[in-house]
Enzyme design. Sequence first.
Site, mmCIF file in Angstrom:
data_model
loop_
_atom_site.group_PDB
_atom_site.id
_atom_site.type_symbol
_atom_site.label_atom_id
_atom_site.label_comp_id
_atom_site.label_asym_id
_atom_site.label_seq_id
_atom_site.Cartn_x
_atom_site.Cartn_y
_atom_site.Cartn_z
ATOM 1 N N ASP A 544 3.659 3.241 -8.797
ATOM 2 C CA ASP A 544 3.491 2.572 -7.506
ATOM 3 C C ASP A 544 3.376 1.079 -7.763
ATOM 4 O OD1 ASP A 544 2.930 2.189 -4.755
ATOM 5 O OD2 ASP A 544 0.792 2.170 -5.203
ATOM 6 N N LYS A 545 3.553 0.284 -6.738
ATOM 7 C CA LYS A 545 3.439 -1.163 -6.907
ATOM 8 C C LYS A 545 2.092 -1.685 -6.450
ATOM 9 C CE LYS A 545 5.038 -4.208 -4.062
ATOM 10 N NZ LYS A 545 3.852 -5.083 -3.909
ATOM 11 N N THR A 546 1.808 -1.514 -5.174
ATOM 12 C CA THR A 546 0.602 -2.102 -4.611
ATOM 13 C C THR A 546 -0.634 -1.400 -5.147
ATOM 14 O OG1 THR A 546 1.811 -2.643 -2.594
ATOM 15 C CG2 THR A 546 -0.596 -2.685 -2.481
ATOM 16 N N THR A 849 7.967 2.126 -4.315
ATOM 17 C CA THR A 849 7.073 1.394 -3.436
ATOM 18 C C THR A 849 7.549 1.481 -1.999
ATOM 19 O OG1 THR A 849 6.144 -0.810 -2.981
ATOM 20 C CG2 THR A 849 8.367 -0.731 -3.855
ATOM 21 N N GLY A 850 6.651 1.181 -1.107
ATOM 22 C CA GLY A 850 6.990 1.158 0.306
ATOM 23 C C GLY A 850 7.325 -0.223 0.814
ATOM 24 N N ASP A 851 7.316 -1.222 -0.072
ATOM 25 C CA ASP A 851 7.594 -2.596 0.344
ATOM 26 C C ASP A 851 9.084 -2.824 0.558
ATOM 27 O OD1 ASP A 851 5.052 -3.637 0.528
ATOM 28 O OD2 ASP A 851 4.922 -3.963 -1.632
ATOM 29 N N ARG A 970 10.798 1.074 0.164
ATOM 30 C CA ARG A 970 10.726 1.712 1.479
ATOM 31 C C ARG A 970 10.749 3.234 1.363
ATOM 32 N NH1 ARG A 970 8.594 -2.258 4.379
ATOM 33 N NH2 ARG A 970 10.066 -3.775 5.242
ATOM 34 N N ASP A 996 -2.470 4.496 -7.200
ATOM 35 C CA ASP A 996 -3.880 4.273 -6.865
ATOM 36 C C ASP A 996 -4.256 4.742 -5.478
ATOM 37 O OD1 ASP A 996 -2.395 2.248 -5.504
ATOM 38 O OD2 ASP A 996 -4.233 1.092 -5.277
#
Length: 1312
Positions: A544-546, A849-851, A970, A996
């Site tokens: 994951d990123k964030t 990621t969802g960004d 996304r 996380d």
Amino acid sequence: MSTGEPLLLSPGTSGSPSKHQASAGLSVGSLGCLCQTDSFSSSLYEDCDTTSLNHVDEEEVVSRICPESNVSRGTERFQSADSNFFNRLSVECSQKERQQKVSWGGAMEMQRSPSSLEIRVVSSSQPQEKPNHFQRVRNKSSQFEDPFSSEHDPRLIYINDPNRTNDRYEFTGNEIRTSKYTLITFLPKNLFIQFHRLAYVYFLVIAALNQLPPLAVFGRTASLFPLLFVLFVTAIKDGYEDWRRHRSDKNENNREALVLQSGDFQLKTWKNICAGEVVKIHSNETMPCDMVLLGTSDPNGIAYIQTMNLDGESNLKTRYARQETISMISDGSYSGLVKCEQPNRNIYEFTATMELNSQRIPLGQSNIVLRGCQLKNTEWIIGVVVYAGQETKAMLNSTISPSKSSNLESYMNRETLWLSAFLLIICSVVATGMGVWLFRNSKNLDALPYYRKKYFTFGRENRKDFKFYGIALEIFFSFLSSVIIFQIMIPISLYITMELVRVGQSYFMIGDTRMYDSSSGSRFQCRSLNINEDLGQIRYIFSDKTGTLTQNKMEFQQASIYGKNYGSSLQVTSDISYEISTTESSWQQGRKPKLGDNVDLVLMSLLNQPLIGEERLAAHDFFLTLAACNTVIPVSTENSPHLINEINEVGIIDYQGESPDEQALVTAASAYGYTLVERTTGHIVVDVHGERIRLDVLGLHEFESVRKRMSVVVRFPDSIVKVLVKGADTSMLNILRRADDDGLHSSLHAKIREATKNHLSSYSSEGLRTLVIGSKNLTDAEFGEWQERYEEASTSMTERSAKLRQAAALVECNLTLLGATGIEDKLQDGVPEAIESLRQAGIKVWVLTGDKQETAISIGRSCRLLTQNMDLIIINGSSEFECRRLLVDAKTKFGIKSNGHISDSGTQNIELTGVIASDKSESSERVTNFSDTELALIIDGSSLVYILEKDLESELFDVATSCKVVVCCRVAPLQKAGIVDLIKSRTSDMTLAIGDGANDVSMIQMADVGVGICGQEGRQAVMASDFAMGQFRFLKRLLLVHGHWNYQRIAYMILYNFYRNAVFVLMLFWYILHTAYSATLALTDWSSVFYSLIYTSIPTVVVGILDKDLSHITLLHYPRLYEAGLQNEGYNLTLFWITMLDTLWQSLVLFYVPFFTYNISTMDIWSMGSLWTIAVVILVNIHLAMDIQRWVLITHLAVWGSIAATFLCMVLIDSIPIFPNYGTIYNMAASRTYWLSVCLIIVLGLLPRFLCKVLHQTFWPSDIQIAREAELLKSYLGSWVQGLTMTSADNNDFRQLLCDPSLWAMLIQLLS
């Protein structure tokens, strides 16, 4: 708060409701399937715009919902939400769900629950029956069931009338039980669980066969000892763990709470509380059950709770008591009826209504407090119990993560099958040989040894007939007896040895201070003990990123307001007050902003101007939206209960929110003078430059993944009603106001919109997280229509979420664009270095990621995941055909084969417009060789919808596996799991997922190894993970150091256990071949039993825990050494068969050296067995000593102590007069031939192995061997250099040169 739950349905704000009714049949936004899939991303906007299942242009839908000119004409398009629509809706949702159960590409979102997905389907009505306990408690499956099968099947809770409540439904009590066993069920249940291991069943059968008289090879007690020992040790461990659970349950059930009894609150134990009772909880106390709030000590009915015990989040959350129920507290008359859903696992949703004084009051997730939560910052609360005991949401969620098995264990099972086949072969040889021998000597059995029909002894057995069963049965019994004798070919001790070794390895991993995060106070956690060795074979990392690569500590950096960008002149304040100009207003003088607030001086100057002009009004509405459109709660940090009276002292307010994004936006608004001071169920108070503005909250539509935005409808003091909206750009830009008749205004609006889009692209390229802000004034007709639909949806018992989405669509349209925000989420310390080392180790790192795409690419570059010399393959198709074309074009251009490799003649023969974005300078050559090109794949969630649900998975797999880096942006949580499954199902490579938040749970559980980060988003990922740590950078040490060590240790331990047991079995096999294929043994029963349990087991465990082939410094300095695990150098089928050949040789030496030495002697079989016993123990221990890389004191004690312990045990056994080998060791130990034979066995047995190791390490050294020799040279020469007298600077430089590990590594490599 639950998605879409009303914050207030104020009776005083109801206007004249419009008679127009909206259509439920229209798709709104990217609604897709309108089944209840309310999803909460732990970072509120991280997974916005995950997947768009509805491909109808949203602008077209909005234009039909909110036309530009005629409101009444638009409302005529809506039809009543009748039952026919919802019946059709339920069927569509059911069909969609059935498709998505077997696919990964849908818009299903992960709930913030450790291990569950919410896929809710409306079921058909069923006749109401009196439910029993088993029908009410939902199965802990991965899907949530619809809480109501119909509107007539709710759970009825009569307030303060537990007898009536429980008389009908027989609800469970509040007593909980987490233990597995009772005194009566412990033995049978524990044995049943243990015998799920087939190896245990195998040894049970062996022990049972040995009890039969014809097959009694060993003593009946001795044959049972190994199995009983393992069962006993495991039972003790399980019993101790369950005793701790019993103790915990007893303490929990005997806690006390205040319960309303006979008109007064009296103490009552938790286990005796039942549904329908009224309970009072004081500050810092824990909720004993799930309760609907009736009242709190706060006049507005607000209560603050901490849900750390439930979901791991430490931030405070707000719950509300309905204004209609607060009067119960003062009157003391508790009555009413609560109709709520049946118990389910979804802790983030609650659907219920309360019937009170002929009123039907809607209840939602914001009105319930769950068992395990703690009351904070609130003096007391009073609630009615709706779920108790095992039916509480906390208990329904008390499930463990799915069990995972080690990769080496699967290989071990494969080799176990080979050994089983070999066991059957040698047993068949013995049985066949016996048959031939009996057939040839059938007439002479009375005169030949081993099979005389009569015993010739001097005891009671003299002249007694021997039980001869005939040749056929004797062959069969011989086969079974051989199985009993050779049983340890299947090493039962290996299972318990691996358990002990893994526990020891976990102990040292947990105690590694270099993986301790001082900032969060979290140390490394091993939550799964059976996959330690898999850490050394990870090929793919899905991150994951964030919050994983970044800190998830949001900082407001830039803003676009009215088409102008602010943020280029940001200053980080570290003083107590701001210096805006020479004259400061009174509100500035009193402010105490938090240190670190970012303030743009130009923007501050604009906000100080009067509210005149469109730009100033847009800035005003912009920051007002940031302060009001959220669920953040201002909490006093100076024990001041009345924040409203101290708004000039902003420093005393601390903002509590479920999302770091929202907290950052509210803090930024406060820094610019728009301070959120108070939030209640009915209003919000915002301090605007010292002036208090009270906004009445008329309705709140919280953020959720379908709409991808959040809105709040408020009434200003001048009675103007506005809707304030914020959300993802892809969701917001399509619902903005269209061009109107005013050409000048339309042109200005178009310019502002275009400038904002450019700013959004700029923010994303800088790695900032973006949101778009908008607002709209509501007319009386629009407000009336929305309010009618909103109230209807809020009180609905079925499809509440879908109806709330439809209500939100009525006001979330034709918005005025106010601006956009850019929030920075900085990288964690050491992330770029860790990723670089992992890539050098041969590990592929994928980011899911969802960004936005631009944000993900920017972060990828900053963390060294994407490099400048990489070619980017961008897949962002909007249809199946387009996705297929993009994948095929990429494979054609770069010459990607179907197996995922790049061909040597990859050429570009077609034009790719906007598909392939290369960072290299474009070449005009038509033919390009991409064989040495590093590729990176960038793909979005919309494309994954078509790829993962259609037959394009193989195309994606070929492209993705040929790339060095893959970035998926996304993506929905379920799509993350789908990407992991794509690799797991098509390759044998090991995968690791790290995240996380709750949106990472599905990915973590899907991967072979799941790692949770103890971050800002709670502990959902940690609770679902196999390992947990505080920072991403620790993953480098976990894999390259501990993963390497664990793999090398376990791999060698498995091979050594196979060798150790096989050499013993083959030694017995050679002996049987020379004893007429009989089941006669030269070893005592206890020597055979103790061999694998005592004589040779302790060194195996010690070496498996402590041995280190290389130091952690070398492993971190040379990441490529990790590839030894990726290439299966420590354990493979070739090594297994080489080990078996070595075993064959050593067993021959073990048997035939004593055989020929004592061939003409009068030595009895017990003396020969004594020699073989001590020889095989010394042989296998010295064999182990030859391979030990790191000798410490405990290793010496284990290896040489085992040999000494063997002598001691043999002395003790030979000292027992009743044993046939009585006194054997005393006679043999006095013979020089005895000791010379032992020495000769050791030398001859290990000589081939020694020579092979010398030749291999001299002429074909591995990377690990080269690095180890470099370490040894550095150590020896370093000690020599330190002993020299160094006085000059040249000598110091020389010493540093000699101590450089890279010098010696290159030197050894050249010499090799």
